[in-house]
Design a protein around this motif. Structure first.
Motif, PDB file in Angstrom:
ATOM      1  N   GLY A 490       0.826  -1.209   0.000  1.00 25.29           N
ATOM      2  CA  GLY A 490       0.000   0.000   0.000  1.00 25.29           C
ATOM      3  C   GLY A 490       0.861   1.259   0.000  1.00 25.29           C
ATOM      4  N   TYR A 491       0.215   2.387   0.147  1.00 25.46           N
ATOM      5  CA  TYR A 491       0.937   3.654   0.120  1.00 25.46           C
ATOM      6  C   TYR A 491       1.593   3.927   1.460  1.00 25.46           C
ATOM      7  CZ  TYR A 491      -1.875   4.255  -4.043  1.00 25.46           C
ATOM      8  OH  TYR A 491      -2.456   4.073  -5.258  1.00 25.46           O
ATOM      9  N   LYS A 492       2.745   4.585   1.400  1.00 28.44           N
ATOM     10  CA  LYS A 492       3.363   5.069   2.622  1.00 28.44           C
ATOM     11  C   LYS A 492       2.624   6.323   3.060  1.00 28.44           C
ATOM     12  CE  LYS A 492       7.846   3.508   1.149  1.00 28.44           C
ATOM     13  NZ  LYS A 492       9.273   3.722   1.106  1.00 28.44           N
ATOM     14  N   LEU A 493       2.696   6.592   4.346  1.00 26.67           N
ATOM     15  CA  LEU A 493       2.055   7.791   4.874  1.00 26.67           C
ATOM     16  C   LEU A 493       2.630   9.034   4.197  1.00 26.67           C
ATOM     17  CD1 LEU A 493      -0.095   7.602   6.985  1.00 26.67           C
ATOM     18  CD2 LEU A 493       1.542   8.341   8.694  1.00 26.67           C
ATOM     19  N   GLU A 495       3.737   9.292   1.266  1.00 27.64           N
ATOM     20  CA  GLU A 495       3.279   9.427  -0.124  1.00 27.64           C
ATOM     21  C   GLU A 495       1.906  10.092  -0.204  1.00 27.64           C
ATOM     22  OE1 GLU A 495       5.515   5.840  -2.479  1.00 27.64           O
ATOM     23  OE2 GLU A 495       3.692   5.380  -1.404  1.00 27.64           O
ATOM     24  N   LEU A 496       1.145   9.919   0.885  1.00 30.14           N
ATOM     25  CA  LEU A 496      -0.167  10.560   0.892  1.00 30.14           C
ATOM     26  C   LEU A 496       0.014  12.074   0.888  1.00 30.14           C
ATOM     27  CD1 LEU A 496      -2.126   8.305   3.380  1.00 30.14           C
ATOM     28  CD2 LEU A 496      -1.960   8.162   0.907  1.00 30.14           C
ATOM     29  N   LYS A 497       1.126  12.517   1.478  1.00 32.04           N
ATOM     30  CA  LYS A 497       1.411  13.955   1.443  1.00 32.04           C
ATOM     31  C   LYS A 497       2.052  14.333   0.105  1.00 32.04           C
ATOM     32  CE  LYS A 497       3.488  17.655   4.063  1.00 32.04           C
ATOM     33  NZ  LYS A 497       2.678  18.599   3.283  1.00 32.04           N
ATOM     34  N   ARG A 498       2.991  13.474  -0.326  1.00 32.72           N
ATOM     35  CA  ARG A 498       3.719  13.777  -1.553  1.00 32.72           C
ATOM     36  C   ARG A 498       2.776  13.893  -2.759  1.00 32.72           C
ATOM     37  NH1 ARG A 498       7.825   9.502  -4.392  1.00 32.72           N
ATOM     38  NH2 ARG A 498       8.259  10.750  -6.241  1.00 32.72           N
ATOM     39  N   PHE A 499       1.815  12.976  -2.812  1.00 36.64           N
ATOM     40  CA  PHE A 499       0.868  13.002  -3.925  1.00 36.64           C
ATOM     41  C   PHE A 499      -0.388  13.790  -3.577  1.00 36.64           C
ATOM     42  CE2 PHE A 499       2.957   8.774  -4.994  1.00 36.64           C
ATOM     43  CZ  PHE A 499       3.826   9.359  -5.890  1.00 36.64           C
ATOM     44  N   GLY A 500      -0.281  14.584  -2.488  1.00 36.20           N
ATOM     45  CA  GLY A 500      -1.455  15.325  -2.017  1.00 36.20           C
ATOM     46  C   GLY A 500      -2.022  16.274  -3.057  1.00 36.20           C
ATOM     47  N   VAL A 501      -1.140  16.714  -4.024  1.00 40.49           N
ATOM     48  CA  VAL A 501      -1.625  17.636  -5.057  1.00 40.49           C
ATOM     49  C   VAL A 501      -2.669  16.997  -5.945  1.00 40.49           C
ATOM     50  CG1 VAL A 501       0.324  19.170  -5.236  1.00 40.49           C
ATOM     51  CG2 VAL A 501       0.403  16.964  -6.372  1.00 40.49           C
ATOM     52  N   MET A 502      -2.742  15.673  -5.899  1.00 35.34           N
ATOM     53  CA  MET A 502      -3.696  15.005  -6.772  1.00 35.34           C
ATOM     54  C   MET A 502      -5.104  15.018  -6.184  1.00 35.34           C
ATOM     55  SD  MET A 502      -1.635  14.440  -9.041  1.00 35.34           S
ATOM     56  CE  MET A 502      -2.804  13.715 -10.175  1.00 35.34           C
ATOM     57  N   ARG A 503      -5.221  15.666  -5.004  1.00 32.77           N
ATOM     58  CA  ARG A 503      -6.523  15.687  -4.366  1.00 32.77           C
ATOM     59  C   ARG A 503      -7.532  16.420  -5.245  1.00 32.77           C
ATOM     60  NH1 ARG A 503      -7.047  18.263   1.440  1.00 32.77           N
ATOM     61  NH2 ARG A 503      -6.618  20.058   0.113  1.00 32.77           N
ATOM     62  N   ARG A 505      -9.065  15.375  -7.885  1.00 36.35           N
ATOM     63  CA  ARG A 505      -9.224  14.918  -9.272  1.00 36.35           C
ATOM     64  C   ARG A 505      -9.933  13.580  -9.262  1.00 36.35           C
ATOM     65  NH1 ARG A 505      -4.501  16.974 -12.558  1.00 36.35           N
ATOM     66  NH2 ARG A 505      -3.491  18.335 -11.088  1.00 36.35           N
TER      67      ARG A 505
ATOM     68  N   MET B   1      -1.659  19.464   2.845  1.00 43.78           N
ATOM     69  CA  MET B   1      -2.241  18.851   1.643  1.00 43.78           C
ATOM     70  C   MET B   1      -2.078  17.341   1.675  1.00 43.78           C
ATOM     71  SD  MET B   1      -3.631  20.714  -0.701  1.00 43.78           S
ATOM     72  CE  MET B   1      -3.226  20.695  -2.442  1.00 43.78           C
ATOM     73  N   TRP B   2      -3.009  16.664   2.267  1.00 43.41           N
ATOM     74  CA  TRP B   2      -2.943  15.209   2.331  1.00 43.41           C
ATOM     75  C   TRP B   2      -4.027  14.630   1.449  1.00 43.41           C
ATOM     76  CZ3 TRP B   2       0.424  12.336   5.566  1.00 43.41           C
ATOM     77  CH2 TRP B   2       1.275  13.129   6.338  1.00 43.41           C
ATOM     78  N   ILE B   3      -3.801  13.398   1.056  1.00 44.82           N
ATOM     79  CA  ILE B   3      -4.813  12.750   0.221  1.00 44.82           C
ATOM     80  C   ILE B   3      -5.135  11.392   0.830  1.00 44.82           C
ATOM     81  CG2 ILE B   3      -3.091  11.720  -1.322  1.00 44.82           C
ATOM     82  CD1 ILE B   3      -5.118  12.224  -3.613  1.00 44.82           C
ATOM     83  N   LEU B   8      -6.077   7.977  -3.855  1.00 46.67           N
ATOM     84  CA  LEU B   8      -4.874   7.670  -4.639  1.00 46.67           C
ATOM     85  C   LEU B   8      -5.051   6.374  -5.413  1.00 46.67           C
ATOM     86  CD1 LEU B   8      -1.561   8.321  -2.702  1.00 46.67           C
ATOM     87  CD2 LEU B   8      -2.402   9.392  -4.768  1.00 46.67           C
ATOM     88  N   GLN B  11      -7.149   6.694  -8.436  1.00 46.89           N
ATOM     89  CA  GLN B  11      -6.445   7.305  -9.568  1.00 46.89           C
ATOM     90  C   GLN B  11      -5.322   6.411 -10.095  1.00 46.89           C
ATOM     91  OE1 GLN B  11      -5.425  11.460  -9.017  1.00 46.89           O
ATOM     92  NE2 GLN B  11      -6.842  11.557  -7.317  1.00 46.89           N
ATOM     93  N   ASN B  17       6.090   1.195  -2.121  1.00 43.81           N
ATOM     94  CA  ASN B  17       6.092  -0.204  -1.685  1.00 43.81           C
ATOM     95  C   ASN B  17       5.659  -1.140  -2.797  1.00 43.81           C
ATOM     96  OD1 ASN B  17       6.934   0.271   0.959  1.00 43.81           O
ATOM     97  ND2 ASN B  17       4.854   0.823   1.569  1.00 43.81           N
TER      98      ASN B  17
END
Lengths: 506, 313
Positions: A490-493, A495-503, A505, B1-3, B8, B11, B17
């Motif tokens: 799964g995603y790392k915590l 990465e949820l911030k790193r890819f946060g710009v995709m929120r 969409r 800015m969290w998602i 994720l 998308q 990982n």
């Protein structure tokens, strides 16, 4: 799919083995699950007095044999000049003192430590192989009639052996006992009488001897306890109330009507008891029983003390490794070097957090300054790191001496830091600084330190140290956790911030 | 800015990982890593398979060779010095011209011959190499960017990163260096990432520091109009890197030279994930699409590229 199943099967087996082995160790060996647990221990001293006749002497004392509700932790005899042995015979456990010749009054001691253990009753009870036969009872004719009538009245009101005993007790302890009861009570003590009446009615019953445990009592003697045989168990019955079950603090010292004390070569022998209630760490208690049980072989307590202390530290490492795994795979914290945080945490354990942290930061900072100069020299890498190691050792010694002069106990603490690791840290950090800038150094440095501090805080907990050392099999569970995390896709915590710009969409 | 992780996943974003477990460790054979981790080996392998790469001018392997460097470089106007095992663009020195005794770096700054020699020495010592192991320095021809790219980039040549999965190009981006990134093409340092349409090589979406941009921050040129020339040829080149490495999941870095056209710059067995941010879409659906193809079906690079252009365009 198949390999997945095998993998989870292994995980399951690891967890199961870890937990069940620990549980076994906890219940069978009474290794406490928490550190610092105290348990009550009864120290009981049996004292045998007799007059020796100048001949060969042999004294044999019955010892409690798996008494219900209690477990013997230790036993020892104190008697100068006597040979001593504990004998396991068909008669049960007995203490035997022997001497070629003795004259005059003699005193022998046997000391036992007993700990209350409600489970001992169920586990260790020796069930009779065959149902015991009721004893044959002889009465004179007058008694026989009285006994017969008493039993008949009670029999009608009862259904089981214990309820019969209860009814008999009721009749015999009534405030105005009838003629039959008075007649028999004048000749027998209450427990003996009930025992006789029960046997008369064809129900096996016996008298055992119990010791009432009360703190700091001396010269106590054993008390008779009535036991009735019902559904494959000997059940103690209080002759005064008819209630069954042992009274609290009652230790069955001698069961099944064996003789309590045999003395050959002596006369006017008697046995008396003193007792003392102590508390003792549950762990020490468990350790006292070590050599008795098979699973104890796994215990690290069999190692020399020196090695034990090494293992105490070493067994904390898997926990640190798991924390690093978690922090990197699930949280996504960047550290410099994979397992350096654990090693830093270990060295914090040797020191204190504050001293360790400040010493570490000081040395790395000074090292970075020196490394800055080294980079100008255009050295080959191996030479550069070797130089750094030498310099780091210089630095630590200087800091230790200064710390000592200033009265900090810093000196001793820093020496535990693995020098090579510090040197490497400085090297990697300085390269990082040159290539990626100070920001990345800060990120990775703080990442390493925060993981180290988290590991340190976990490893420092008493319960953790206790569990890792006393239940090493729990590491199987840790291993299972690490293996499971290794499968996490799964995603790392972070990465949820790193890819946060995709929120926002789709 | 969290998602949220569910957003994720919806998308189709590939996480670190999953990349490591499900793609890199499953499709990349460990023993073939040296081929991509060592740029010199990649280059020689590419030449063996007739893949275009920047012309190799020389290799410095030993400390004593550094002193001869001055002579051998005398007839070169511009060249690039690279550590063979460098990662992430570390330790690359680009000399664009000369000014008497001095060399001119791509940033416009001057550097004397001693500076270049020190740089070479550092490379040999392994300062820039992956595990700090001793390294060799590669000296190769400068790339002359096509006019359009020259205008776009602040300094340095823009490169194109293509993720190649089982030989199929699945996602691509153009990396433009900026003043903030100090002429480097790394997105986390502030380079602009331009997501490219696999079907046409046209700009889809562009980001700097993960934020959407429409113009280059330094040159102020509009990014929306970008269309990479020789697009199909470029994709074929990327796709062929699968044949030379046999690595299932790689990132191919390409450049377009004004004279020689598309060239392979280097390969990466652990390509980063920010290409997804540059494209504004996740990699997973495309990777799954490729995973559905039977492994026994082995089409040519051209066929693979046509399939990818059709499917992901």
């Amino acid at each position: 799919m198949n390999s997945r199943f095998g993998f989870y099967l292994i995980i399951f087996i690891l967890v199961l083995a870890g937990i069940s082995l620990s549980w076994l160790r906890h219940t069978k060996l009474n290794v406490p699950l928490q550190p610092g647990q105290q348990k009550a221990v009864w120290l009981i001293e049996a004292r045998v007095d007799f007059e020796a006749l100048g001949k060969a002497v042999r004294v044999s004392l019955n010892l409690p044999d798996n008494p219900p509700g209690y477990r013997q932790v230790s036993g020892q005899a104190a008697s100068t000049g006597y040979g001593f042995a504990e004998i396991e015979g068909p008669e049960g456990r007995r203490a035997e003192w022997t001497k070629r010749s003795a004259q005059g009054s003699q005193t022998l001691y046997y000391k036992a430590q007993m700990v209350a253990d409600p489970q001992a009753e169920h586990e260790k009870e020796q069930r009779p192989q065959t149902a015991p036969e009721p004893k044959e009872i002889f009465w004179d004719s007058l008694q026989a009639t009285a006994a017969h009538q008493l039993v008949e009245q009670a029999y009608a009101k009862s259904s089981t052996p214990t309820s019969l005993a209860r009814e008999l007790a009721k009749q015999l302890t009534a405030s105005e006992p009838d003629q039959n009861a008075s007649l028999l009570l004048s000749q027998y003590s209450l427990p003996t009488l009930i025992m006789r009446l029960l046997n008369h009615a064809g129900i096996p019953a016996r008298i055992s001897m119990g010791l009432e445990l009360r703190d700091a009592r001396r010269y106590q003697s054993l008390q008779p306890i009535l036991e009735v045989y019902e559904s494959e168990h000997w059940i103690p019955v209080d002759p005064r109330t008819g209630a069954h079950g042992l009274p609290q603090n009652m230790l069955l010292w001698q069961r099944a009507g064996k003789s309590l004390l045999d003395v050959t070569g002596g006369e006017s022998s008697e046995v008396s008891f003193s007792m003392l209630r102590q508390t003792m760490p549950a762990l020490d208690l468990a350790r006292l029983q070590q050599d008795t049980d098979g699973i104890s072989r796994f215990s690290l307590y069999s190692l020399p003390i020196e090695e034990q202390s090494v293992f105490k530290l070493l067994l904390l490492l898997p926990l640190g490794a798991m924390i690093v795994t978690f922090m990197r795979i699930i949280v996504g914290i960047r550290t410099s070097g994979t397992f350096m945080p654990v090693l830093i945490a270990l060295s914090f354990l040797q020191t204190q957090l504050f001293q360790g942290l400040s010493a570490f930061l000081l040395i790395v900072a000074l090292g970075l300054v020196l490394r800055g100069y080294l980079s100008k020299l255009n050295l080959l890498m191996v030479a550069r790191i070797s130089t750094l190691i030498v310099l780091v050792i210089f630095l630590t010694s200087i800091i230790s001496v200064i710390g000592h002069e200033l009265g900090f106990s810093l000196g001793l603490t820093i020496t535990f830091f693995p020098m090579i690791i510090i040197a490497w840290t400085i090297e990697r950090m300085s390269i990082l600084w040159e290539e990626e800038g100070s920001r990345e150094v800060l990120i990775q440095g703080l990442g390493s330190l925060s993981v180290a501090i988290v590991s340190y805080l976990c490893m420092r907990m008493d319960i953790v140290r206790h569990l890792t050392f006393n239940f090493p099999e729990l590491h199987l569970v840790l291993l299972a956790a690490i293996l499971t995390m290794g499968q996490y896709t799964g995603y790392k915590l972070s990465e949820l911030k790193r890819f946060g710009v995709m929120r926002g969409r789709s | 800015m969290w998602i949220f992780p569910t957003a994720l996943r919806r998308q189709g974003f590939l996480g670190m990982n999953r990349r490591n477990v499900a793609y890199i460790s499953r499709y990349n054979t460990r023993s073939r890593y040296p081929l991509v981790d060592d740029k010199l080996k990649t280059k020689l392998q590419a030449e063996k398979f007739h893949l275009a790469t920047p012309q190799l001018q020389g290799v410095v392997r030993y400390q004593y060779e550094i002193s001869h460097f001055q002579h051998s470089a005398a007839n070169l106007d511009g060249f690039a010095v690279k550590p063979s095992k460098g990662a992430g663009g570390k330790g690359i020195l680009v000399i664009t011209g000369r000014d008497g005794e001095h060399y001119i770096k791509s940033s416009g700054k001057r550097i004397d011959i001693h500076g270049v020699k020190r740089h070479l020495s550092n490379i040999l010592a392994g300062l820039h190499s992956l595990a700090g192991s001793p390294d060799v320095a590669i000296i190769e021809d400068l790339i002359r960017p096509v006019e359009m790219f020259e205008k776009l980039s602040f300094a340095g040549v823009p490169d194109i990163r293509v993720i190649v999965f089982r030989g199929y190009p699945v996602m691509a981006m153009l990396r433009l260096s900026t003043r903030a990134s100090d002429g480097k093409a790394n997105l986390h340092k502030g380079a602009v990432g331009v997501g490219l349409d696999i079907g046409s090589g046209q700009c889809l979406h562009a980001v700097q520091y993960s934020r959407r941009v429409t113009r280059h921050p330094d040159t102020d040129l509009s990014l929306d109009t970008i269309a990479v020339p020789d697009w199909k040829e470029l994709l074929v080149l990327a796709a062929r890197s699968y044949e030379i490495t046999k690595l299932g999941y790689i990132g191919a870095d390409l450049v377009v030279d004004a004279e020689r056209g598309p060239m392979l710059l280097e390969l990466n067995a652990r390509p980063g994930l920010s290409i997804q941010v540059a494209n504004g879409i996740g990699l997973l659906p495309r990777l799954r699409e490729i995973e559905r193809i039977d492994p026994d079906f082995v089409p040519s690079p051209e066929e693979r590229v046509e399939f990818a252009m059709r499917t992901f365009g």
